[in-house]
Design a protein around this motif. Sequence first.
Motif, PDB file in Angstrom:
ATOM      1  N   VAL A 165      16.039   5.312   0.694  1.00 31.31           N
ATOM      2  CA  VAL A 165      14.883   5.522  -0.176  1.00 31.31           C
ATOM      3  C   VAL A 165      13.656   4.974   0.541  1.00 31.31           C
ATOM      4  CG1 VAL A 165      13.795   4.950  -2.378  1.00 31.31           C
ATOM      5  CG2 VAL A 165      16.259   5.375  -2.277  1.00 31.31           C
ATOM      6  N   THR A 166      12.624   5.807   0.667  1.00 28.08           N
ATOM      7  CA  THR A 166      11.363   5.389   1.269  1.00 28.08           C
ATOM      8  C   THR A 166      10.258   5.534   0.236  1.00 28.08           C
ATOM      9  OG1 THR A 166      12.084   6.122   3.458  1.00 28.08           O
ATOM     10  CG2 THR A 166       9.715   5.803   3.137  1.00 28.08           C
ATOM     11  N   ILE A 167       9.546   4.455   0.021  1.00 28.54           N
ATOM     12  CA  ILE A 167       8.364   4.474  -0.842  1.00 28.54           C
ATOM     13  C   ILE A 167       7.181   4.267   0.091  1.00 28.54           C
ATOM     14  CG2 ILE A 167       7.173   3.432  -2.794  1.00 28.54           C
ATOM     15  CD1 ILE A 167       9.939   2.479  -3.790  1.00 28.54           C
ATOM     16  N   GLU A 168       6.399   5.334   0.282  1.00 23.68           N
ATOM     17  CA  GLU A 168       5.297   5.278   1.233  1.00 23.68           C
ATOM     18  C   GLU A 168       4.139   4.431   0.691  1.00 23.68           C
ATOM     19  OE1 GLU A 168       4.477   9.380   2.220  1.00 23.68           O
ATOM     20  OE2 GLU A 168       6.173   9.442   3.614  1.00 23.68           O
ATOM     21  N   HIS A 169       3.138   4.220   1.525  1.00 18.71           N
ATOM     22  CA  HIS A 169       2.037   3.307   1.201  1.00 18.71           C
ATOM     23  C   HIS A 169       1.226   3.746  -0.019  1.00 18.71           C
ATOM     24  CE1 HIS A 169      -1.119   5.917   2.967  1.00 18.71           C
ATOM     25  NE2 HIS A 169      -0.150   6.264   3.815  1.00 18.71           N
ATOM     26  N   ASP A 170       0.653   2.752  -0.696  1.00 21.98           N
ATOM     27  CA  ASP A 170      -0.256   2.949  -1.832  1.00 21.98           C
ATOM     28  C   ASP A 170       0.392   3.686  -3.000  1.00 21.98           C
ATOM     29  OD1 ASP A 170      -2.623   1.724  -0.581  1.00 21.98           O
ATOM     30  OD2 ASP A 170      -2.465   3.413   0.801  1.00 21.98           O
ATOM     31  N   VAL A 171       1.607   3.314  -3.345  1.00 26.48           N
ATOM     32  CA  VAL A 171       2.333   3.919  -4.462  1.00 26.48           C
ATOM     33  C   VAL A 171       2.437   2.911  -5.595  1.00 26.48           C
ATOM     34  CG1 VAL A 171       4.615   4.768  -5.203  1.00 26.48           C
ATOM     35  CG2 VAL A 171       3.635   5.537  -3.043  1.00 26.48           C
ATOM     36  N   GLN A 172       2.339   3.394  -6.819  1.00 21.96           N
ATOM     37  CA  GLN A 172       2.515   2.584  -8.029  1.00 21.96           C
ATOM     38  C   GLN A 172       3.720   3.120  -8.786  1.00 21.96           C
ATOM     39  OE1 GLN A 172       1.037  -0.081  -9.786  1.00 21.96           O
ATOM     40  NE2 GLN A 172       2.638   0.306 -11.281  1.00 21.96           N
ATOM     41  N   ILE A 173       4.697   2.262  -9.047  1.00 25.35           N
ATOM     42  CA  ILE A 173       5.868   2.634  -9.838  1.00 25.35           C
ATOM     43  C   ILE A 173       5.770   1.903 -11.171  1.00 25.35           C
ATOM     44  CG2 ILE A 173       8.385   2.754  -9.941  1.00 25.35           C
ATOM     45  CD1 ILE A 173       7.354   4.219  -7.512  1.00 25.35           C
ATOM     46  N   GLY A 174       5.757   2.654 -12.273  1.00 27.02           N
ATOM     47  CA  GLY A 174       5.595   2.089 -13.601  1.00 27.02           C
ATOM     48  C   GLY A 174       6.812   1.318 -14.078  1.00 27.02           C
ATOM     49  N   ALA A 175       6.597   0.491 -15.078  1.00 29.36           N
ATOM     50  CA  ALA A 175       7.614  -0.419 -15.605  1.00 29.36           C
ATOM     51  C   ALA A 175       8.898   0.295 -16.014  1.00 29.36           C
ATOM     52  CB  ALA A 175       7.049  -1.180 -16.802  1.00 29.36           C
ATOM     53  N   ASN A 176      10.012  -0.351 -15.680  1.00 24.05           N
ATOM     54  CA  ASN A 176      11.359   0.077 -16.071  1.00 24.05           C
ATOM     55  C   ASN A 176      11.749   1.456 -15.554  1.00 24.05           C
ATOM     56  OD1 ASN A 176      12.011  -2.335 -17.522  1.00 24.05           O
ATOM     57  ND2 ASN A 176      10.596  -1.625 -19.089  1.00 24.05           N
ATOM     58  N   SER A 177      11.118   1.902 -14.494  1.00 27.29           N
ATOM     59  CA  SER A 177      11.525   3.156 -13.857  1.00 27.29           C
ATOM     60  C   SER A 177      12.749   2.908 -12.984  1.00 27.29           C
ATOM     61  CB  SER A 177      10.392   3.726 -13.002  1.00 27.29           C
ATOM     62  OG  SER A 177       9.332   4.153 -13.830  1.00 27.29           O
ATOM     63  N   VAL A 178      13.533   3.964 -12.778  1.00 27.98           N
ATOM     64  CA  VAL A 178      14.735   3.871 -11.953  1.00 27.98           C
ATOM     65  C   VAL A 178      14.649   4.933 -10.872  1.00 27.98           C
ATOM     66  CG1 VAL A 178      17.243   4.077 -11.925  1.00 27.98           C
ATOM     67  CG2 VAL A 178      16.112   3.016 -13.888  1.00 27.98           C
ATOM     68  N   ILE A 179      14.897   4.517  -9.634  1.00 26.90           N
ATOM     69  CA  ILE A 179      14.944   5.438  -8.499  1.00 26.90           C
ATOM     70  C   ILE A 179      16.379   5.407  -7.996  1.00 26.90           C
ATOM     71  CG2 ILE A 179      14.071   5.936  -6.192  1.00 26.90           C
ATOM     72  CD1 ILE A 179      11.536   4.309  -7.051  1.00 26.90           C
TER      73      ILE A 179
END
Length: 140
Positions: A80-94
């Motif tokens: 799993v790659t999360i690139e720069h300047d990303v916002q993941i909201g509360a209680n999300s699942v990847i």
Amino acid sequence: MLKQHNYNQPLPPNKYNPLAWVKPEADIGDNCWIGAFCYVAERVTIEDNVSLSNGVQVYDHDTSYYRATHGRVETKYYHVTIEHDVQIGANSVIIPQGKDIIIGHNSIVGALSLVTESIPPNSVAVGIPAKVVKTINGVD
């Protein structure tokens, strides 16, 4: 008899958040925020300036086939790659399902979303499963 808990005991060191569980093998960039009660697995890359709100879970495996076959099919691992300047909201699942996941730069994943596929850059994705509902223009 139960042993009494020492509430004055210091929490284990964690440069992101003492209430988050970040596997030491995870690759995490600079200026990242990882909220309380987050989980970040081993095969995860988080680039610079990423924010994981409280309760975000980032898995690197899918055990559904393993469980369904009572261990006859091995657990599959993905990156799993999360690139720069990303916002993941509360209680999300990847959680990857059958392939690697990339969340593109400058994207937002809404709270309580379930990400099972890659999300393109400059996108807003929400829902279960997460779907792109908007693009963010003029950012880069």
